[in-house]
Design a protein around this motif. Structure first.
Motif, PDB file in Angstrom:
ATOM      1  N   VAL A 175     -22.740   0.320  -4.193  1.00  0.00           N
ATOM      2  CA  VAL A 175     -23.143   1.215  -3.097  1.00  0.00           C
ATOM      3  C   VAL A 175     -21.883   1.938  -2.651  1.00  0.00           C
ATOM      4  O   VAL A 175     -20.926   1.295  -2.208  1.00  0.00           O
ATOM      5  CB  VAL A 175     -23.678   0.417  -1.890  1.00  0.00           C
ATOM      6  N   ILE A 176     -21.900   3.260  -2.796  1.00  0.00           N
ATOM      7  CA  ILE A 176     -20.715   4.037  -2.442  1.00  0.00           C
ATOM      8  C   ILE A 176     -21.095   5.138  -1.470  1.00  0.00           C
ATOM      9  O   ILE A 176     -22.007   5.919  -1.756  1.00  0.00           O
ATOM     10  CB  ILE A 176     -20.050   4.614  -3.704  1.00  0.00           C
ATOM     11  N   ARG A 177     -20.464   5.146  -0.333  1.00  0.00           N
ATOM     12  CA  ARG A 177     -20.795   6.185   0.643  1.00  0.00           C
ATOM     13  C   ARG A 177     -20.060   7.464   0.281  1.00  0.00           C
ATOM     14  O   ARG A 177     -18.835   7.509   0.264  1.00  0.00           O
ATOM     15  CB  ARG A 177     -20.405   5.730   2.043  1.00  0.00           C
ATOM     16  N   LYS A 178     -20.871   8.495   0.000  1.00  0.00           N
ATOM     17  CA  LYS A 178     -20.266   9.731  -0.508  1.00  0.00           C
ATOM     18  C   LYS A 178     -19.253  10.328   0.453  1.00  0.00           C
ATOM     19  O   LYS A 178     -18.175  10.727   0.071  1.00  0.00           O
ATOM     20  CB  LYS A 178     -21.359  10.767  -0.782  1.00  0.00           C
ATOM     21  N   GLU A 179     -19.647  10.373   1.719  1.00  0.00           N
ATOM     22  CA  GLU A 179     -18.797  11.114   2.660  1.00  0.00           C
ATOM     23  C   GLU A 179     -17.429  10.481   2.898  1.00  0.00           C
ATOM     24  O   GLU A 179     -16.504  11.148   3.315  1.00  0.00           O
ATOM     25  CB  GLU A 179     -19.535  11.406   3.975  1.00  0.00           C
ATOM     26  N   VAL A 180     -17.315   9.182   2.588  1.00  0.00           N
ATOM     27  CA  VAL A 180     -15.999   8.562   2.748  1.00  0.00           C
ATOM     28  C   VAL A 180     -15.541   7.940   1.432  1.00  0.00           C
ATOM     29  O   VAL A 180     -14.822   6.966   1.408  1.00  0.00           O
ATOM     30  CB  VAL A 180     -15.967   7.494   3.864  1.00  0.00           C
ATOM     31  N   ALA A 181     -15.982   8.535   0.326  1.00  0.00           N
ATOM     32  CA  ALA A 181     -15.681   7.942  -0.974  1.00  0.00           C
ATOM     33  C   ALA A 181     -14.173   7.731  -1.145  1.00  0.00           C
ATOM     34  O   ALA A 181     -13.740   6.710  -1.627  1.00  0.00           O
ATOM     35  CB  ALA A 181     -16.231   8.811  -2.082  1.00  0.00           C
ATOM     36  N   VAL A 182     -13.388   8.703  -0.727  1.00  0.00           N
ATOM     37  CA  VAL A 182     -11.934   8.527  -0.795  1.00  0.00           C
ATOM     38  C   VAL A 182     -11.302   8.964   0.528  1.00  0.00           C
ATOM     39  O   VAL A 182     -11.352  10.134   0.897  1.00  0.00           O
ATOM     40  CB  VAL A 182     -11.314   9.338  -1.955  1.00  0.00           C
ATOM     41  N   VAL A 183     -10.727   8.025   1.217  1.00  0.00           N
ATOM     42  CA  VAL A 183     -10.022   8.330   2.463  1.00  0.00           C
ATOM     43  C   VAL A 183      -8.591   8.716   2.091  1.00  0.00           C
ATOM     44  O   VAL A 183      -7.912   7.955   1.400  1.00  0.00           O
ATOM     45  CB  VAL A 183     -10.015   7.095   3.401  1.00  0.00           C
ATOM     46  N   PRO A 184      -8.134   9.908   2.504  1.00  0.00           N
ATOM     47  CA  PRO A 184      -6.774  10.291   2.116  1.00  0.00           C
ATOM     48  C   PRO A 184      -5.714   9.543   2.922  1.00  0.00           C
ATOM     49  O   PRO A 184      -5.938   9.166   4.071  1.00  0.00           O
ATOM     50  CB  PRO A 184      -6.725  11.794   2.452  1.00  0.00           C
ATOM     51  N   GLY A 185      -4.565   9.325   2.297  1.00  0.00           N
ATOM     52  CA  GLY A 185      -3.436   8.689   2.983  1.00  0.00           C
ATOM     53  C   GLY A 185      -2.576   9.722   3.689  1.00  0.00           C
ATOM     54  O   GLY A 185      -2.875  10.928   3.644  1.00  0.00           O
ATOM     55  N   THR A 186      -1.507   9.288   4.318  1.00  0.00           N
ATOM     56  CA  THR A 186      -0.679  10.203   5.118  1.00  0.00           C
ATOM     57  C   THR A 186      -0.014  11.287   4.259  1.00  0.00           C
ATOM     58  O   THR A 186       0.444  12.293   4.770  1.00  0.00           O
ATOM     59  CB  THR A 186       0.414   9.418   5.866  1.00  0.00           C
ATOM     60  N   ASP A 187       0.035  11.070   2.942  1.00  0.00           N
ATOM     61  CA  ASP A 187       0.616  12.094   2.063  1.00  0.00           C
ATOM     62  C   ASP A 187      -0.462  12.924   1.353  1.00  0.00           C
ATOM     63  O   ASP A 187      -0.156  13.736   0.492  1.00  0.00           O
ATOM     64  CB  ASP A 187       1.503  11.419   1.000  1.00  0.00           C
ATOM     65  N   GLY A 188      -1.733  12.683   1.692  1.00  0.00           N
ATOM     66  CA  GLY A 188      -2.806  13.476   1.095  1.00  0.00           C
ATOM     67  C   GLY A 188      -3.422  12.858  -0.154  1.00  0.00           C
ATOM     68  O   GLY A 188      -4.525  13.190  -0.542  1.00  0.00           O
ATOM     69  N   GLN A 189      -2.694  11.939  -0.827  1.00  0.00           N
ATOM     70  CA  GLN A 189      -3.293  11.208  -1.969  1.00  0.00           C
ATOM     71  C   GLN A 189      -4.258  10.164  -1.432  1.00  0.00           C
ATOM     72  O   GLN A 189      -4.262   9.899  -0.239  1.00  0.00           O
ATOM     73  CB  GLN A 189      -2.237  10.356  -2.672  1.00  0.00           C
ATOM     74  N   LYS A 190      -4.989   9.467  -2.306  1.00  0.00           N
ATOM     75  CA  LYS A 190      -5.842   8.349  -1.870  1.00  0.00           C
ATOM     76  C   LYS A 190      -4.996   7.353  -1.056  1.00  0.00           C
ATOM     77  O   LYS A 190      -3.898   6.987  -1.461  1.00  0.00           O
ATOM     78  CB  LYS A 190      -6.412   7.626  -3.106  1.00  0.00           C
ATOM     79  N   MET A 191      -5.554   6.943   0.104  1.00  0.00           N
ATOM     80  CA  MET A 191      -4.820   5.938   0.885  1.00  0.00           C
ATOM     81  C   MET A 191      -4.856   4.616   0.134  1.00  0.00           C
ATOM     82  O   MET A 191      -5.909   4.158  -0.259  1.00  0.00           O
ATOM     83  CB  MET A 191      -5.443   5.784   2.276  1.00  0.00           C
ATOM     84  N   SER A 192      -3.686   4.018  -0.073  1.00  0.00           N
ATOM     85  CA  SER A 192      -3.639   2.762  -0.819  1.00  0.00           C
ATOM     86  C   SER A 192      -2.376   1.993  -0.461  1.00  0.00           C
ATOM     87  O   SER A 192      -1.306   2.587  -0.299  1.00  0.00           O
ATOM     88  CB  SER A 192      -3.648   3.059  -2.315  1.00  0.00           C
ATOM     89  N   LYS A 193      -2.549   0.664  -0.373  1.00  0.00           N
ATOM     90  CA  LYS A 193      -1.404  -0.195  -0.071  1.00  0.00           C
ATOM     91  C   LYS A 193      -0.274   0.088  -1.040  1.00  0.00           C
ATOM     92  O   LYS A 193       0.891   0.031  -0.685  1.00  0.00           O
ATOM     93  CB  LYS A 193      -1.792  -1.667  -0.229  1.00  0.00           C
ATOM     94  N   SER A 194      -0.642   0.372  -2.294  1.00  0.00           N
ATOM     95  CA  SER A 194       0.428   0.512  -3.271  1.00  0.00           C
ATOM     96  C   SER A 194       1.101   1.884  -3.242  1.00  0.00           C
ATOM     97  O   SER A 194       2.073   2.075  -3.953  1.00  0.00           O
ATOM     98  CB  SER A 194      -0.087   0.172  -4.673  1.00  0.00           C
ATOM     99  N   TYR A 195       0.612   2.811  -2.418  1.00  0.00           N
ATOM    100  CA  TYR A 195       1.293   4.117  -2.353  1.00  0.00           C
ATOM    101  C   TYR A 195       2.142   4.261  -1.091  1.00  0.00           C
ATOM    102  O   TYR A 195       2.748   5.316  -0.873  1.00  0.00           O
ATOM    103  CB  TYR A 195       0.287   5.275  -2.381  1.00  0.00           C
ATOM    104  N   GLY A 196       2.141   3.252  -0.232  1.00  0.00           N
ATOM    105  CA  GLY A 196       2.948   3.353   0.997  1.00  0.00           C
ATOM    106  C   GLY A 196       2.521   4.517   1.882  1.00  0.00           C
ATOM    107  O   GLY A 196       3.348   5.139   2.562  1.00  0.00           O
ATOM    108  N   ASN A 197       1.237   4.857   1.869  1.00  0.00           N
ATOM    109  CA  ASN A 197       0.774   6.015   2.654  1.00  0.00           C
ATOM    110  C   ASN A 197      -0.363   5.624   3.599  1.00  0.00           C
ATOM    111  O   ASN A 197      -1.237   6.426   3.889  1.00  0.00           O
ATOM    112  CB  ASN A 197       0.309   7.118   1.698  1.00  0.00           C
ATOM    113  N   THR A 198      -0.340   4.368   4.054  1.00  0.00           N
ATOM    114  CA  THR A 198      -1.497   3.879   4.802  1.00  0.00           C
ATOM    115  C   THR A 198      -1.326   4.014   6.310  1.00  0.00           C
ATOM    116  O   THR A 198      -0.217   4.114   6.814  1.00  0.00           O
ATOM    117  CB  THR A 198      -1.738   2.379   4.511  1.00  0.00           C
ATOM    118  N   ILE A 199      -2.463   3.999   6.998  1.00  0.00           N
ATOM    119  CA  ILE A 199      -2.479   3.825   8.445  1.00  0.00           C
ATOM    120  C   ILE A 199      -3.136   2.456   8.648  1.00  0.00           C
ATOM    121  O   ILE A 199      -4.297   2.268   8.313  1.00  0.00           O
ATOM    122  CB  ILE A 199      -3.296   4.932   9.128  1.00  0.00           C
TER     123      ILE A 199
END
Ligand code: ADP
Ligand code: TRP
Length: 317
Positions: A175-199
Motif C-alpha cells: 500500500v503506497i500513498r501516492k501523494e507522499v510517495a517520496v518525501v524530499p530531504g533538506t537537499d531536495g533528494q529523497k529524505m533518507s538517514k543515509s543521505y544526511g538530509n533528514t528532519i
C-alpha cells in the motif's frame, strides 16, 4: 484483514518515515482485524555492527512508535529477532529464491553504491523481508515507494512456494500513498538517514530548526515569485496542510513569499503537528515499553509458530 509493516532501527526517525510509512500504517490500524508492527533489528544488522548503538536504536524506535500513536491494544508490536521463525522461514524461502530475482533488487544495488558492504545478508535482505510478511498471513503492507519491489519479491516467492508445495501463503499487497510517495530531504533528494538530509521527528527543537533553516532553495530574491511545485519547503509544508490550505499557501509562494519566512512557517507547522507526540514520548516509562514488547512477542510467536507448522508439513520436515 491483516496489516503488517516493519521499520529498521538504523537511526533517528524522520519526516519521510512518518509520512511514507508510519502515518499510512496508523490510518490502517483501527480498520484491520489485526495489525503487526515490528522492529526489523535483524535487517538493521546489514548496516549496523555496533551492539550498543543497536540496543539503543531498537529501544528508541519502539518509544517513537508508541509516541506516534501506535496503540498496543490494537496493534502487535515486537522485535523481529524475538521470533526465530523469521530466520527459519527465510532459509526455506531462500532455497526457492532465484539469484536473478535478488540481483534485480534496486535497493541492494543502491546500498552497495552508497558504500554499504556487499554481504550475503544485504543480498538476501528481501528474502528475510518476505519471511517477515508471509509468516503472519499479512494482506496489506503499507510502505514507502522504495519498498514496493521488496513486497513484489515477497509475492513472487509466495507464488513459487505455493506452486511447489501447495497453497500455504496469502499474497500480500503493498500500500503506497501516492501523494507522499517520496518525501524530499533538506537537499531536495529523497529524505533518507543515509543521505544526511533528514528532519528528525523526535529531535530537539534546535536540531529541527537547524534542519529546516538549512533546506536548500534556488537563488530567487526575497520578493520574487516562487514556484511551489519545485520548492522543497513547500513540498514539505504541504504534508501538514489540507488541500485547501495548500492551495492558498501555493498562491503566497507565487506572490513572492520569501524563503526565510516560508521556512519559519514550516517550522511552526512542524512543531505544532508533532507537539503532542513529542510530549507523549517523554511520558513513556521503560517498564511500560518492556511490557508492550513482551506481550507483542507472545502474540506474534503464536501466529508465527502456527504458520511454520503449515510450512514444515508442506515441505516435508
Ligand atoms: P531511510 O531511507 O531513511 O533509511 P528506511 O529505508 O528505513 O528509511 O525506510 C523506512 C520506511 O519509511 C519505509 O517504508 C520507507 O519506504 C519509508 N520512507 C523512508 N524515506 C522516505 C521518504 N523520503 N519518503 C517516503 N517514504 C519514506
Ligand atoms: N525493509 C524495510 C525498510 O527498510 C523494513 C522492513 C523489514 C519491512 N521487513 C519488513 C517493511 C516487512 C514492511 C514489511 O523500510
Amino acid at each position: 484483514m491483516r496489516v503488517l509493516s516493519g521499520m529498521q532501527p538504523s537511526g533517528q526517525l524522520h519526516l519521510g518515515n512518518y509520512f511514507g510509512s508510519m502515518e499510512p500504517n496508523l490510518a490502517y490500524m483501527g480498520k484491520a482485524e489485526e495489525s503487526f508492527y515490528f522492529i526489523a533489528d535483524l535487517h538493521a544488522m546489514t548496516t549496523l555492527h555496533d551492539p550498543k548503538a543497536l540496543r539503543q536504536a531498537r529501544k528508541d524506535i519502539v518509544r517513537d512508535y508508541l509516541a506516534a500513536g501506535f496503540d498496543p491494544k490494537q496493534a502487535i508490536i515486537y522485535y523481529q529477532s524475538d521470533i526465530p521463525e523469521h530466520t527459519e522461514l527465510m532459509w526455506i524461502l531462500s532455497t526457492l529464491t532465484p539469484m536473478g530475482l535478488l540481483e534485480r533488487a534496486v535497493s541492494y544495488k543502491d546500498k552497495v553504491q552508497k558504500g554499504i558492504d556487499a554481504t550475503a545478508g544485504l543480498f538476501t535482505y528481501p528474502v528475510l523481508m518476505a519471511a517477515d510478511i508471509l509468516l503472519y498471513d499479512a494482506n496489506l503492507v503499507p510502505v514507502g515507494r522504495d519498498q514496493k519491489q521488496h513486497v513484489e519479491i515477497t509475492r513472487d516467492l509466495a507464488v513459487k512456494f505455493n506452486n511447489t508445495f501447495g497453497e500455504v501463503f496469502i499474497l500480500p499487497e503493498p500500500v503506497i500513498r501516492k501523494e507522499v510517495a517520496v518525501v524530499p530531504g533538506t537537499d531536495g533528494q529523497k529524505m533518507s538517514k543515509s543521505y544526511g538530509n533528514t528532519i528528525p521527528l523526535f529531535g530537539t527543537d534546535a536540531e529541527i530548526k537547524k534542519a529546516i533553516m538549512g533546506i536548500v532553495t534556488d537563488s530567487k530574491e526575497q520578493h520574487d515569485p516562487k514556484d511551489p511545485d519545485t520548492c522543497t519547503i513547500f513540498q514539505l509544508h504541504k504534508l501538514f496542510l489540507s488541500p485547501k490550505e495548500a492551495k492558498a499557501l501555493a498562491q503566497e509562494y507565487r506572490a513572492g513569499l520569501g524563503y526565510g519566512d516560508a521556512k519559519k512557517r514550516l517550522l511552526e507547522a512542524y512543531l505544532e503537528f508533532f507537539a503532542a507526540m513529542r510530549n507523549a514520548r517523554e511520558a513513556l516509562s521503560d517498564a511500560y515499553v518492556e511490557d508492550v514488547l513482551q506481550a507483542g512477542a507472545a502474540r506474534a510467536r503464536t501466529v508465527a509458530q502456527a504458520t511454520m507448522e503449515r510450512v514444515r508439513s508442506a515441505v516435508g520436515l
